[in-house]
Design a protein around this motif. Structure first.
Motif, PDB file in Angstrom:
ATOM      1  N   PRO A 288      13.448  36.787   9.834  1.00  0.00           N
ATOM      2  CA  PRO A 288      12.172  36.142   9.266  1.00  0.00           C
ATOM      3  C   PRO A 288      11.511  34.382  10.118  1.00  0.00           C
ATOM      4  N   VAL A 289      10.458  34.327   9.617  1.00  0.00           N
ATOM      5  CA  VAL A 289       9.675  33.436  10.085  1.00  0.00           C
ATOM      6  C   VAL A 289      10.312  31.893   9.453  1.00  0.00           C
ATOM      7  N   LEU A 290       9.518  31.051  10.352  1.00  0.00           N
ATOM      8  CA  LEU A 290      10.199  29.848   9.223  1.00  0.00           C
ATOM      9  C   LEU A 290       8.632  28.869   9.821  1.00  0.00           C
ATOM     10  N   LEU A 291       8.539  27.560   8.332  1.00  0.00           N
ATOM     11  CA  LEU A 291       7.262  27.456   8.878  1.00  0.00           C
ATOM     12  C   LEU A 291       7.579  26.315   9.532  1.00  0.00           C
ATOM     13  N   PRO A 292       6.687  25.405   9.603  1.00  0.00           N
ATOM     14  CA  PRO A 292       6.629  23.493  10.360  1.00  0.00           C
ATOM     15  C   PRO A 292       7.707  22.544   9.456  1.00  0.00           C
ATOM     16  N   GLU A 293       7.621  22.766   8.030  1.00  0.00           N
ATOM     17  CA  GLU A 293       8.464  21.549   7.147  1.00  0.00           C
ATOM     18  C   GLU A 293      10.033  22.239   7.557  1.00  0.00           C
ATOM     19  N   GLU A 294       9.981  24.173   7.987  1.00  0.00           N
ATOM     20  CA  GLU A 294      11.365  24.059   7.490  1.00  0.00           C
ATOM     21  C   GLU A 294      11.988  24.322   9.281  1.00  0.00           C
ATOM     22  N   ILE A 295      11.432  23.774   9.755  1.00  0.00           N
ATOM     23  CA  ILE A 295      12.285  23.157  11.141  1.00  0.00           C
ATOM     24  C   ILE A 295      12.781  21.546  11.530  1.00  0.00           C
ATOM     25  N   GLU A 296      12.329  21.172  10.350  1.00  0.00           N
ATOM     26  CA  GLU A 296      12.247  19.762  10.823  1.00  0.00           C
ATOM     27  C   GLU A 296      13.737  18.944  10.859  1.00  0.00           C
ATOM     28  N   VAL A 298      16.415  21.721  11.174  1.00  0.00           N
ATOM     29  CA  VAL A 298      17.028  22.501  11.859  1.00  0.00           C
ATOM     30  C   VAL A 298      17.875  22.151  13.388  1.00  0.00           C
ATOM     31  N   ASN A 299      18.906  22.995  13.551  1.00  0.00           N
ATOM     32  CA  ASN A 299      19.491  22.316  15.065  1.00  0.00           C
ATOM     33  C   ASN A 299      20.158  23.986  15.708  1.00  0.00           C
ATOM     34  N   LEU A 300      19.664  24.196  17.043  1.00  0.00           N
ATOM     35  CA  LEU A 300      20.147  25.560  16.980  1.00  0.00           C
ATOM     36  C   LEU A 300      21.365  25.893  17.314  1.00  0.00           C
ATOM     37  N   ASP A 301      22.305  26.130  15.771  1.00  0.00           N
ATOM     38  CA  ASP A 301      23.033  27.043  16.335  1.00  0.00           C
ATOM     39  C   ASP A 301      22.651  28.327  14.537  1.00  0.00           C
ATOM     40  N   TYR A 302      24.784  28.997  14.969  1.00  0.00           N
ATOM     41  CA  TYR A 302      24.509  29.681  13.977  1.00  0.00           C
ATOM     42  C   TYR A 302      24.007  29.682  12.443  1.00  0.00           C
ATOM     43  N   GLU A 303      25.337  28.201  12.269  1.00  0.00           N
ATOM     44  CA  GLU A 303      25.475  27.924  10.682  1.00  0.00           C
ATOM     45  C   GLU A 303      23.989  26.916  10.259  1.00  0.00           C
ATOM     46  N   SER A 304      23.242  26.743  11.304  1.00  0.00           N
ATOM     47  CA  SER A 304      22.078  25.396  11.033  1.00  0.00           C
ATOM     48  C   SER A 304      20.939  26.624  10.758  1.00  0.00           C
ATOM     49  N   VAL A 305      20.343  27.320  11.679  1.00  0.00           N
ATOM     50  CA  VAL A 305      19.273  28.282  11.384  1.00  0.00           C
ATOM     51  C   VAL A 305      19.355  29.084   9.993  1.00  0.00           C
ATOM     52  N   GLY A 309      17.332  29.945   5.782  1.00  0.00           N
ATOM     53  CA  GLY A 309      16.689  30.824   6.243  1.00  0.00           C
ATOM     54  C   GLY A 309      16.202  31.936   7.295  1.00  0.00           C
ATOM     55  N   SER A 310      16.934  31.676   8.260  1.00  0.00           N
ATOM     56  CA  SER A 310      16.360  32.764   8.917  1.00  0.00           C
ATOM     57  C   SER A 310      17.512  33.069   9.733  1.00  0.00           C
ATOM     58  N   ALA A 398       8.981  40.711   7.584  1.00  0.00           N
ATOM     59  CA  ALA A 398       7.785  41.553   6.251  1.00  0.00           C
ATOM     60  C   ALA A 398       8.263  40.709   5.097  1.00  0.00           C
ATOM     61  N   ALA A 399       9.194  40.798   4.518  1.00  0.00           N
ATOM     62  CA  ALA A 399       9.088  39.687   3.279  1.00  0.00           C
ATOM     63  C   ALA A 399       9.266  38.763   3.274  1.00  0.00           C
ATOM     64  N   ALA A 400       9.585  38.205   4.515  1.00  0.00           N
ATOM     65  CA  ALA A 400       8.826  36.244   4.926  1.00  0.00           C
ATOM     66  C   ALA A 400       7.843  35.857   5.147  1.00  0.00           C
ATOM     67  N   PHE A 401       7.036  37.117   5.857  1.00  0.00           N
ATOM     68  CA  PHE A 401       5.612  36.977   6.057  1.00  0.00           C
ATOM     69  C   PHE A 401       4.733  36.978   4.393  1.00  0.00           C
TER      70      PHE A 401
END
Length: 424
Positions: A288-296, A298-305, A309-310, A398-401
Motif C-alpha cells: 500500500p502507498v503511503l501519504l507524505p504525512e504518514e511517513i513522518e 515511520v522507521n524502516l523496520d517491519y513493525e514501524s512500516v 498501514g503498509s 488498488a484499495a490504498a490508492f
C-alpha cells in the motif's frame, strides 16, 4: 555504519573468487565445516535475529529448524533469485557484483539442514546474472568449496543454477518449486509446508538472495554483533532499492529502524526540481502507498512500516512527486498484476482483470460514479481468498490508492480527463 551486504560491491572485480577470498570470503564456510555442527549453525542464525528479506520477514534460523532431521528423503536448499517485484532491484546488484557471498551463504544454509543439493533459481530475464552465478559456482567448485568431500570434511554438496521463464508468480516459494520440478509455476496449498513437503515432495528450504548473502558475515562475526544492529524485533541491516522521483536513486544498505523521512530527504537527496512529495510505496509495487504525512514518524523496520498501514516487503521504495497522476499509477500497477496472475484461483484470476479494466476506464476519462466502490468491493473479495499471497499483493495497492487519493479519482471521473497531467 559498517556495510554487511554491500561490503564488496565497490571493490574492482568484486565478482571474482580471487577478490572475494582476499576479503575473507569463504572463511565462514571453512569455519562451519571445521568447527560447527549443523545444529550450532542453526542456533547461531537464530540468535542473530535474521529474518527473510524476500518480503515475508520470517525468522531464518527458525525456518531451517523446521526441516525434519530424521527424514530419509533428500533435502534441498533453494536460493530464490527470481526477483521480479516492480521497484525492486537489490538482489540483482548482489548477483552481478558479489555472487560468491550468495553462494557461500547457500552452502552454509545447505549444510545447516544437511542438504547435498542446492539450487539457485534465477529470473529468466537475468541472463547476465545467471552467467555470472554459473561462473562463480564453477570457480568455487574448482577451488574445492563445492563438490564431494568438501575441504576434506566428508560433506558433499552440489549447486545448480536454474533459470526460470520470467513469471512473477515464481517468486512465491511453492510456485518456484513447481517450476523447478518442471511443471507450471503454480503455487501449492499450505500446509504442508516446504520444510516437510517441498521440492519433489522432500524437505526443502527456500531463502531469498539477500537473506543468504547475510549469513557468511553472521558466521564470521558472530550472531551477537549482527543482533546488536537494528531494533528489538528487526535485527541487522537491509537493502533498499529506491526509484522514481528521487535525486539519488539506487541501492542502499541501512540499519533496521532508520528514519524513513531522513532516508528520503538526506541519503537519497529528496524529490528533485523543488517538487512536492505526493506518495511513496515502501516495499515494492504490491504494498500500500503511503501519504507524505504518514511517513513522518515511520522507521524502516517491519513493525514501524506495518503500524503506518503498509509493509516493508522487498524494500523496493517507489517515490512519486506531485506531477504523478495517481489514477494512472494505480492502473499501471493493476495492469501488471492482471498480466502476472497465474489464473489458478478464481478471485485473483477474475478480480485482477476487473480491477485493471475499471482503473483503465477511469484513467481514459470514461469512469462511472460507482467505479471506485466497485474496485474496493472487488479488492475486498480477493483479499484472503487465494492460495498464495499474490491476490493480496494485487488487492492491497488498488484499495490504498483509492482510499488515499479518492478526491483525485473522483475529479478524474467528473472531468472525464486527468487533472494532474503527470507522466506515471
Amino acid at each position: 555504519m559498517e556495510k554487511i551486504l554491500l561490503r564488496n560491491i565497490d571493490v574492482p572485480d568484486s565478482r571474482s573468487l580471487a577478490v572475494y577470498r582476499s576479503r575473507g570470503g569463504y572463511g565462514a564456510w571453512e569455519q562451519v565445516l571445521r568447527d560447527m555442527t549443523p545444529a550450532r549453525v542453526i542456533d547461531e542464525v537464530k540468535a542473530s535475529g535474521l529474518r527473510g528479506r524476500g518480503g515475508a520477514g520470517f525468522p531464518t534460523g527458525m525456518k531451517w529448524s523446521f526441516v525434519p532431521k530424521d527424514s530419509p528423503k533428500p533435502k534441498y536448499l533453494v536460493c530464490n533469485a527470481d526477483e521480479s517485484e516492480p521497484g525492486t532491484f537489490k538482489d540483482r546488484l548482489l548477483i552481478e557484483r558479489d555472487p560468491h557471498a550468495i553462494i557461500e551463504g547457500t552452502l552454509i544454509a545447505a549444510y545447516a539442514i544437511q542438504s547435498h543439493t542446492a539450487f539457485v533459481y534465477i529470473r529468466g530475464e537475468m541472463a547476465r546474472g545467471a552467467e555470472i552465478l554459473e561462473r562463480a559456482v564453477g570457480e568455487a567448485a574448482a577451488a574445492g568449496y563445492i563438490g564431494r568431500n568438501v575441504l576434506g570434511s566428508g560433506y558433499d554438496i552440489d549447486v545448480i543454477v536454474h533459470r526460470g521463464a520470467g513469471a512473477y508468480i515464481c517468486g512465491e516459494e511453492t510456485a518456484l518449486l513447481s517450476s523447478l520440478e518442471g511443471g507450471r509455476g503454480w503455487p501449492k496449498v499450505k500446509p504442508p509446508f516446504p520444510a516437510t513437503h517441498g521440492l519433489f515432495g522432500c524437505p526443502t528450504v527456500v531463502n531469498n538472495v539477500e537473506t543468504l548473502a547475510a549469513v557468511p558475515w553472521i558466521i564470521a562475526n558472530g550472531a551477537a554483533k549482527y543482533a546488536a544492529l537494528g531494533t528489538e524485533k528487526s535485527k541487522g541491516t537491509k537493502l533498499f532499492s529506491v526509484s522514481g522521483h528521487i535525486s539519488r536513486p539506487g541501492v542502499y544498505e541501512l540499519e533496521m529502524g532508520y528514519p524513513f523521512k531522513k532516508f528520503l530527504e538526506e541519503d537519497c537527496g529528496g524529490v528533485p526540481g523543488g517538487r512536492r512529495l505526493k506518495g511513496v510505496i515502501p516495499g515494492g509495487a504490491s504494498m500500500p502507498v503511503l501519504l507524505p504525512e504518514e511517513i513522518e514518524k515511520v522507521n524502516l523496520d517491519y513493525e514501524s512500516v506495518q503500524a503506518a498501514g503498509s509493509l516493508l516487503g522487498s524494500g523496493g521504495v517507489i517515490v512519486m512527486d506531485d506531477t504523478t497522476c495517481m489514477v494512472r499509477a494505480a492502473w499501471n500497477i493493476a495492469r501488471f498484476f492482471a498480466h502476472e496472475s497465474c489464473g489458478q484461483c478464481t478471485p485473483c484470476r477474475e478480480g485482477c482483470h476487473w480491477m485493471e479494466k475499471i482503473f483503465h476506464r477511469v484513467e481514459r476519462g470514461e469512469g462511472r460514479s460507482g467505479d471506485l466502490d466497485l474496485i474496493l468491493s472487488v479488492s475486498a473479495n480477493i483479499m484472503g481468498n487465494t492460495i498464495c499471497p499474490f491476490g493480496d499483493a494485487a488487492a492491497m495497492p488498488a484499495a490504498a490508492f483509492i482510499r488515499k487519493y479518492r478526491a483525485e479519482f473522483e475529479e478524474h471521473i467528473a472531468q472525464k480527463r486527468c487533472t494532474v497531467g503527470g507522466d506515471w
